[in-house]
Design a protein around this motif. Structure first.
Motif, PDB file in Angstrom:
ATOM      1  N   ILE A 182       0.853  -1.192   0.000  1.00  0.00           N
ATOM      2  CA  ILE A 182       0.000   0.000   0.000  1.00  0.00           C
ATOM      3  C   ILE A 182       0.889   1.242   0.000  1.00  0.00           C
ATOM      4  O   ILE A 182       1.711   1.431   0.902  1.00  0.00           O
ATOM      5  CB  ILE A 182      -0.931   0.011   1.226  1.00  0.00           C
ATOM      6  N   VAL A 183       0.719   2.083  -1.017  1.00  0.00           N
ATOM      7  CA  VAL A 183       1.533   3.287  -1.162  1.00  0.00           C
ATOM      8  C   VAL A 183       0.699   4.519  -0.824  1.00  0.00           C
ATOM      9  O   VAL A 183      -0.405   4.690  -1.342  1.00  0.00           O
ATOM     10  CB  VAL A 183       2.083   3.413  -2.599  1.00  0.00           C
ATOM     11  N   SER A 184       1.226   5.347   0.063  1.00  0.00           N
ATOM     12  CA  SER A 184       0.589   6.621   0.405  1.00  0.00           C
ATOM     13  C   SER A 184       1.611   7.741   0.225  1.00  0.00           C
ATOM     14  O   SER A 184       2.789   7.485  -0.051  1.00  0.00           O
ATOM     15  CB  SER A 184       0.081   6.595   1.853  1.00  0.00           C
ATOM     16  N   SER A 185       1.164   8.962   0.389  1.00  0.00           N
ATOM     17  CA  SER A 185       2.089  10.088   0.192  1.00  0.00           C
ATOM     18  C   SER A 185       1.758  11.227   1.141  1.00  0.00           C
ATOM     19  O   SER A 185       0.643  11.342   1.655  1.00  0.00           O
ATOM     20  CB  SER A 185       2.021  10.580  -1.258  1.00  0.00           C
ATOM     21  N   SER A 186       2.731  12.067   1.361  1.00  0.00           N
ATOM     22  CA  SER A 186       2.539  13.275   2.161  1.00  0.00           C
ATOM     23  C   SER A 186       3.574  14.304   1.724  1.00  0.00           C
ATOM     24  O   SER A 186       4.555  13.975   1.047  1.00  0.00           O
ATOM     25  CB  SER A 186       2.676  12.977   3.660  1.00  0.00           C
ATOM     26  N   VAL A 187       3.340  15.541   2.108  1.00  0.00           N
ATOM     27  CA  VAL A 187       4.269  16.614   1.744  1.00  0.00           C
ATOM     28  C   VAL A 187       4.458  17.499   2.969  1.00  0.00           C
ATOM     29  O   VAL A 187       3.525  17.724   3.740  1.00  0.00           O
ATOM     30  CB  VAL A 187       3.734  17.431   0.545  1.00  0.00           C
ATOM     31  N   VAL A 188       5.684  17.962   3.159  1.00  0.00           N
ATOM     32  CA  VAL A 188       6.032  18.765   4.321  1.00  0.00           C
ATOM     33  C   VAL A 188       6.734  20.029   3.859  1.00  0.00           C
ATOM     34  O   VAL A 188       7.554  19.990   2.929  1.00  0.00           O
ATOM     35  CB  VAL A 188       6.953  17.971   5.282  1.00  0.00           C
ATOM     36  N   GLN A 189       6.402  21.144   4.497  1.00  0.00           N
ATOM     37  CA  GLN A 189       7.115  22.386   4.202  1.00  0.00           C
ATOM     38  C   GLN A 189       8.598  22.199   4.511  1.00  0.00           C
ATOM     39  O   GLN A 189       8.976  21.759   5.595  1.00  0.00           O
ATOM     40  CB  GLN A 189       6.555  23.522   5.050  1.00  0.00           C
ATOM     41  N   ALA A 190       9.440  22.503   3.555  1.00  0.00           N
ATOM     42  CA  ALA A 190      10.875  22.364   3.756  1.00  0.00           C
ATOM     43  C   ALA A 190      11.390  23.453   4.695  1.00  0.00           C
ATOM     44  O   ALA A 190      10.826  24.552   4.766  1.00  0.00           O
ATOM     45  CB  ALA A 190      11.603  22.432   2.417  1.00  0.00           C
TER      46      ALA A 190
END
Length: 222
Positions: A182-190
């Motif tokens: 199962i592949v999920s994703s997220s993004v974080v402010q650098a």
């Protein structure tokens, strides 16, 4: 006589003070009002896409599995976040998965295997978090205002299946509640102090530090 004069002078001073006081008035005028409006800087969202999600497992035949992760900036008008780090997480169902040198391997009780490797052109392995998810980070810091390409997660889009599986073994491993990827994703402010500017290479150590800065304890990478 002097006493009368003093009384008269004192009375005149009081009268003058009262008269003078009567001439004072407080001046008042209304000014303008400034209303503060605060708008958040906008960060986009990642999406996972895949050609198909149902697969037939055949001994000795590689499975075509092509999950990709893509970052898209927020579509609303406003100031976009400067830079972001994109993450993919792998939830590997099945109790006997192992990881070594960018490769994940599932091994059943009879030593049959299923394996795949990380696409290291796009991703660096960060670690396994406290929730049991394997965390990958995109190899470059991304601009928060630009759409990324669709970034393949699995090397060559292939999951390899060893030849020795029997039908019963396949049923046991891949039946209900069996092996899943199962592949999920997220993004974080650098944070420039951790990850640098856009297009800077992302190391596993820096990606881990950034991840743990924003995650909860349950999702920290030890």
């Amino acid at each position: 006589m002097n006493k009368k004069i003093m009384i008269f002078v004192t009375a005149m001073v009081l009268v003058m003070a009262m008269a003078t006081g009567a001439t004072f008035a407080y001046l008042f005028a209304s000014g303008n009002t400034i209303t503060n409006t605060f708008k958040p800087t906008l960060i986009g969202a990642p999406t996972v896409a895949e050609t198909k999600t149902d697969f037939t497992v055949t001994p000795g035949v590689a499975i075509d599995k092509d999950p990709t992760v893509k970052y898209t900036p927020d579509s609303a008008s406003g100031t976009k976040i400067g830079t972001v780090v994109l993450y993919a997480t792998l939830n590997l169902k099945g109790s006997t998965w192992s990881y070594a040198s960018n490769k994940f391997t599932y091994t059943d009780a009879s030593k049959n295997t299923l394996d795949f490797s990380i696409n290291t052109t796009n991703w660096v392995y960060v670690g396994k978090n406290n929730s049991g998810l394997h965390v990958l980070a995109h190899v470059k810091v991304l601009s928060g205002s630009a759409t990324s390409s669709a970034l393949p997660v699995i090397a060559n889009n292939k999951v390899n299946v060893s030849t020795g599986w029997t039908e019963d073994q396949l049923q046991t491993a891949f039946g209900a509640s069996g092996v899943q990827i199962i592949v999920s994703s997220s993004v974080v402010q650098a944070k420039p102090t951790i990850t640098g500017a856009a297009n800077t290479a992302v190391s596993a150590a820096n990606a881990k530090t950034l991840w743990n800065t924003f995650s909860t304890t349950a999702n920290d990478i030890p």
